[in-house]
Design a protein around this motif. Structure first.
Motif, PDB file in Angstrom:
ATOM      1  N   PHE A   1      -1.487   6.908 -19.965  1.00 15.45           N
ATOM      2  CA  PHE A   1      -1.515   5.445 -19.953  1.00 15.45           C
ATOM      3  C   PHE A   1      -0.841   4.904 -18.691  1.00 15.45           C
ATOM      4  N   ILE A   2       0.280   5.488 -18.300  1.00 18.99           N
ATOM      5  CA  ILE A   2       0.971   5.062 -17.080  1.00 18.99           C
ATOM      6  C   ILE A   2       0.106   5.348 -15.854  1.00 18.99           C
ATOM      7  N   PHE A   3      -0.585   6.479 -15.853  1.00 17.74           N
ATOM      8  CA  PHE A   3      -1.496   6.798 -14.749  1.00 17.74           C
ATOM      9  C   PHE A   3      -2.619   5.756 -14.676  1.00 17.74           C
ATOM     10  N   ALA A   4      -3.158   5.359 -15.843  1.00 17.78           N
ATOM     11  CA  ALA A   4      -4.217   4.351 -15.869  1.00 17.78           C
ATOM     12  C   ALA A   4      -3.704   3.008 -15.342  1.00 17.78           C
ATOM     13  N   LEU A   5      -2.469   2.656 -15.667  1.00 13.89           N
ATOM     14  CA  LEU A   5      -1.884   1.415 -15.165  1.00 13.89           C
ATOM     15  C   LEU A   5      -1.737   1.451 -13.644  1.00 13.89           C
TER      16      LEU A   5
ATOM     17  N   TRP B   1       0.822  -1.208   0.000  1.00 15.37           N
ATOM     18  CA  TRP B   1       0.000   0.000   0.000  1.00 15.37           C
ATOM     19  C   TRP B   1       0.857   1.260   0.000  1.00 15.37           C
ATOM     20  N   PHE B   2       1.979   1.225   0.692  1.00 15.70           N
ATOM     21  CA  PHE B   2       2.891   2.369   0.631  1.00 15.70           C
ATOM     22  C   PHE B   2       3.364   2.591  -0.805  1.00 15.70           C
ATOM     23  N   GLY B   3       3.784   1.492  -1.467  1.00  9.87           N
ATOM     24  CA  GLY B   3       4.231   1.605  -2.848  1.00  9.87           C
ATOM     25  C   GLY B   3       3.137   2.063  -3.784  1.00  9.87           C
ATOM     26  N   LEU B   4       1.926   1.540  -3.611  1.00  8.81           N
ATOM     27  CA  LEU B   4       0.812   1.933  -4.473  1.00  8.81           C
ATOM     28  C   LEU B   4       0.486   3.413  -4.323  1.00  8.81           C
ATOM     29  N   ALA B   5       0.481   3.906  -3.087  1.00  7.29           N
ATOM     30  CA  ALA B   5       0.165   5.318  -2.849  1.00  7.29           C
ATOM     31  C   ALA B   5       1.210   6.227  -3.494  1.00  7.29           C
ATOM     32  N   LEU B   6       2.481   5.883  -3.325  1.00  7.09           N
ATOM     33  CA  LEU B   6       3.550   6.697  -3.901  1.00  7.09           C
ATOM     34  C   LEU B   6       3.577   6.572  -5.425  1.00  7.09           C
ATOM     35  N   GLN B   7       3.313   5.378  -5.925  1.00 12.88           N
ATOM     36  CA  GLN B   7       3.255   5.152  -7.371  1.00 12.88           C
ATOM     37  C   GLN B   7       2.129   5.956  -8.006  1.00 12.88           C
ATOM     38  N   PHE B   8       0.959   5.962  -7.349  1.00 17.12           N
ATOM     39  CA  PHE B   8      -0.185   6.721  -7.846  1.00 17.12           C
ATOM     40  C   PHE B   8       0.116   8.228  -7.825  1.00 17.12           C
ATOM     41  N   ALA B   9       0.731   8.700  -6.740  1.00 23.14           N
ATOM     42  CA  ALA B   9       1.046  10.127  -6.627  1.00 23.14           C
ATOM     43  C   ALA B   9       2.049  10.549  -7.693  1.00 23.14           C
ATOM     44  N   GLY B  10       3.071   9.725  -7.925  1.00 23.28           N
ATOM     45  CA  GLY B  10       4.066  10.066  -8.932  1.00 23.28           C
ATOM     46  C   GLY B  10       3.496  10.087 -10.335  1.00 23.28           C
ATOM     47  N   SER B  11       2.693   9.080 -10.674  1.00 22.37           N
ATOM     48  CA  SER B  11       2.101   9.038 -12.020  1.00 22.37           C
ATOM     49  C   SER B  11       1.081  10.164 -12.212  1.00 22.37           C
ATOM     50  N   ALA B  12       0.351  10.524 -11.147  1.00 27.37           N
ATOM     51  CA  ALA B  12      -0.596  11.639 -11.228  1.00 27.37           C
ATOM     52  C   ALA B  12       0.143  12.959 -11.436  1.00 27.37           C
ATOM     53  N   LEU B  13       1.277  13.119 -10.769  1.00 22.73           N
ATOM     54  CA  LEU B  13       2.072  14.341 -10.930  1.00 22.73           C
ATOM     55  C   LEU B  13       2.637  14.440 -12.347  1.00 22.73           C
ATOM     56  N   ASN B  14       3.096  13.304 -12.889  1.00 23.42           N
ATOM     57  CA  ASN B  14       3.595  13.307 -14.261  1.00 23.42           C
ATOM     58  C   ASN B  14       2.489  13.652 -15.251  1.00 23.42           C
ATOM     59  N   LEU B  15       1.284  13.131 -14.993  1.00 24.71           N
ATOM     60  CA  LEU B  15       0.139  13.460 -15.844  1.00 24.71           C
ATOM     61  C   LEU B  15      -0.190  14.942 -15.736  1.00 24.71           C
ATOM     62  N   ALA B  16      -0.116  15.496 -14.530  1.00 20.17           N
ATOM     63  CA  ALA B  16      -0.400  16.922 -14.333  1.00 20.17           C
ATOM     64  C   ALA B  16       0.596  17.791 -15.097  1.00 20.17           C
ATOM     65  N   TRP B  17       1.900  17.382 -15.067  1.00 22.44           N
ATOM     66  CA  TRP B  17       2.896  18.137 -15.845  1.00 22.44           C
ATOM     67  C   TRP B  17       2.529  18.130 -17.331  1.00 22.44           C
ATOM     68  N   SER B  18       2.076  16.978 -17.834  1.00 24.74           N
ATOM     69  CA  SER B  18       1.729  16.882 -19.254  1.00 24.74           C
ATOM     70  C   SER B  18       0.534  17.749 -19.603  1.00 24.74           C
ATOM     71  N   ILE B  19      -0.501  17.713 -18.755  1.00 23.55           N
ATOM     72  CA  ILE B  19      -1.704  18.528 -19.011  1.00 23.55           C
ATOM     73  C   ILE B  19      -1.363  20.016 -18.985  1.00 23.55           C
ATOM     74  N   ALA B  20      -0.460  20.392 -18.061  1.00 21.27           N
ATOM     75  CA  ALA B  20      -0.073  21.811 -17.945  1.00 21.27           C
ATOM     76  C   ALA B  20       0.909  22.231 -19.040  1.00 21.27           C
ATOM     77  N   GLY B  21       1.449  21.254 -19.776  1.00 20.66           N
ATOM     78  CA  GLY B  21       2.360  21.574 -20.863  1.00 20.66           C
ATOM     79  C   GLY B  21       3.773  21.885 -20.434  1.00 20.66           C
ATOM     80  N   ILE B  22       4.157  21.499 -19.226  1.00 17.98           N
ATOM     81  CA  ILE B  22       5.505  21.796 -18.742  1.00 17.98           C
ATOM     82  C   ILE B  22       6.339  20.522 -18.603  1.00 17.98           C
ATOM     83  N   ASN B  23       5.899  19.462 -19.265  1.00 21.89           N
ATOM     84  CA  ASN B  23       6.602  18.176 -19.173  1.00 21.89           C
ATOM     85  C   ASN B  23       7.444  17.926 -20.424  1.00 21.89           C
TER      86      ASN B  23
END
Length: 425
Positions: free
Chosen positions: A386-390, A290-312
């Motif tokens: 796609f990584i966020f969905a995974l 669960w620790f890994g899942l929470a951190l994995q979800f947060a990291g992939s969500a942050l990467n998705l946010a960078w992409s949506i904001a156009g700063i990735n």
């Protein structure tokens, strides 16, 4: 009969488990197949020139090797439950020795491709059976840490294998790579013969190939842990497939720069495994997942946010956040694998084989899909989405499929009682 054959006495099991040599053997048997895969990669252009064939055909020495690894795990795991770890492991690695020698004397590309496929079939026995041996030797909440330790040491060797292959090819030619592989596998076989006893536990009467698979896939806990591990591994395949196109094509960077940035994610995964080894004695297997899942979800969500904001659109954003995902991925993969092979200890080989087959089989498709997402779009958004969905699907398996720990523990106690009862009979 199966309850008696190959059963290690408790005192012997403790001695084997305490041995550092055993862990080194597990690293060696786990690493021979993937290290052999990556050692040849730098020599592919020379192979194309030597045989006068197109580089795409030469690539089959890699792609069919991966197919061989996937198919082998589905077979070798159940065989090790049926006949014991040692005979199946030694037979598989003996096949790898013979196939590696055949690679040395290959006179044309088709011969080399066939020999490489057989090399993978034999070598993958070490990957699948090593997880089963860890399950044989250690308690449930120790397994994730031991798998992480084996992976951490193996990854260091794996990261150095392309460099080693390139240096050997430059100095002595591409055939010298297979001389080195043959010698290394032969040393591993000799060490296993001398140092590794049979570790397989007793089997319940009447269990066979179909019974093991049927029993495992009827268990929600096994399916949940297995899917969690498989889906977590697909994050690696997806990013590895799409990353080169994003960095080189979209960001206009060199392939050497991509290689350097990609190494940072491997380093993060390595550190994650070392942290898992450190934390495992004080925390349950489920808590680490669960620790890994929470951190994995947060990291992939942050990467998705960078992409949506156009700063990735710079490697530092993409890979910096992906390092968080890979660090977390180490916790998820090793501990969910431990959970999967612990549901039925007497069928640990079958569980390990099914998990490895799905991981590699689906991974080959996901890697291609990741390459499509990275190469056919002008933004990182499709790949990061796609990584966020995974990562979301990975967490969902634990939420909806894996029962509470109390239920899992009670199932294990019932399984243990049945084994003891069958031993008495």
């Amino acid at each position: 009969m199966h309850g008696v054959m190959g059963k290690l006495p408790p005192t012997a099991t403790k001695n084997v488990a305490a041995s550092k040599l055993t862990l080194l053997l597990l690293v060696a048997m786990t690493g021979v197949a993937p290290i052999s895969l990556y050692m040849l990669v730098p020599a592919l252009p020379k192979l194309a020139t030597a045989f006068g064939r197109d580089i795409s055909l030469t690539q089959m020495t890699v792609s069919l090797y991966m197919v061989g690894i996937a198919c082998s795990q589905l077979v070798m795991g159940p065989l090790s439950d049926r006949f014991g770890r040692r005979p199946v492991l030694l037979s598989g690695l003996a096949l790898m020795v013979v196939a590696s020698a055949a690679c040395i004397f290959a006179q044309n590309l088709p011969q080399l491709i066939i020999a490489r496929f057989l090399q993978a079939l034999g070598g993958a026995s070490g990957m699948v059976i090593s997880r089963a041996i860890i399950r044989d030797l250690y308690e449930r909440d120790q397994i994730g840490a031991k798998i992480s330790l084996v992976i951490a040491v193996m990854m260091i060797a794996q990261m150095l294998s392309p460099l080693t292959g390139g240096l050997v090819e430059t100095a002595f030619g591409w055939r010298a790579i297979f001389y080195l592989i043959t010698a290394a596998v032969l040393v591993t076989v000799i060490a296993i013969v001398l140092l590794l006893p049979e570790t397989r536990r007793g089997r319940l009467p009447g269990n066979g190939f179909r019974g093991d698979f049927g029993g495992l896939f009827k268990s929600r806990a096994f399916v949940g842990f297995m899917l969690c591990q498989v889906l977590a591994s697909q994050i690696i395949f997806a990013f590895a497939g799409g990353g080169p196109y994003i960095v080189v094509t979209q960001m206009s960077r060199t392939s050497a720069e991509y290689g350097a940035w990609f190494a940072t994610t491997g380093f993060a995964y390595l550190i994650g495994n070392l942290f898992c080894v450190r934390f495992a004695p004080r925390h349950s297997l489920e808590r680490l997942i669960w620790f890994g899942l929470a951190l994995q979800f947060a990291g992939s969500a942050l990467n998705l946010a960078w992409s949506i904001a156009g700063i990735n659109q710079a490697p530092s954003f993409l890979f910096g956040t992906q390092m968080i995902v890979m660090f977390a991925n180490a916790f998820v993969m090793s501990n969910s694998a431990a959970g999967a092979i612990s549901v039925r200890p007497d069928a640990a080989g079958t569980a390990s084989g099914a998990m490895g087959f799905l991981q590699m089989g689906i991974g080959s498709l996901v890697s291609q899909f990741g390459a499509y997402l990275g190469g056919h779009f002008a933004t990182t958004l499709p790949l990061t989405a796609f990584i966020f969905a995974l990562s979301l699907a990975c967490a969902s398996t634990m939420i909806f499929l894996v029962p509470r720990r109390a239920v899992i523990v009670s199932e294990e106690l019932m399984e243990k009682a049945e084994e003891e009862e069958s031993g008495m009979l």
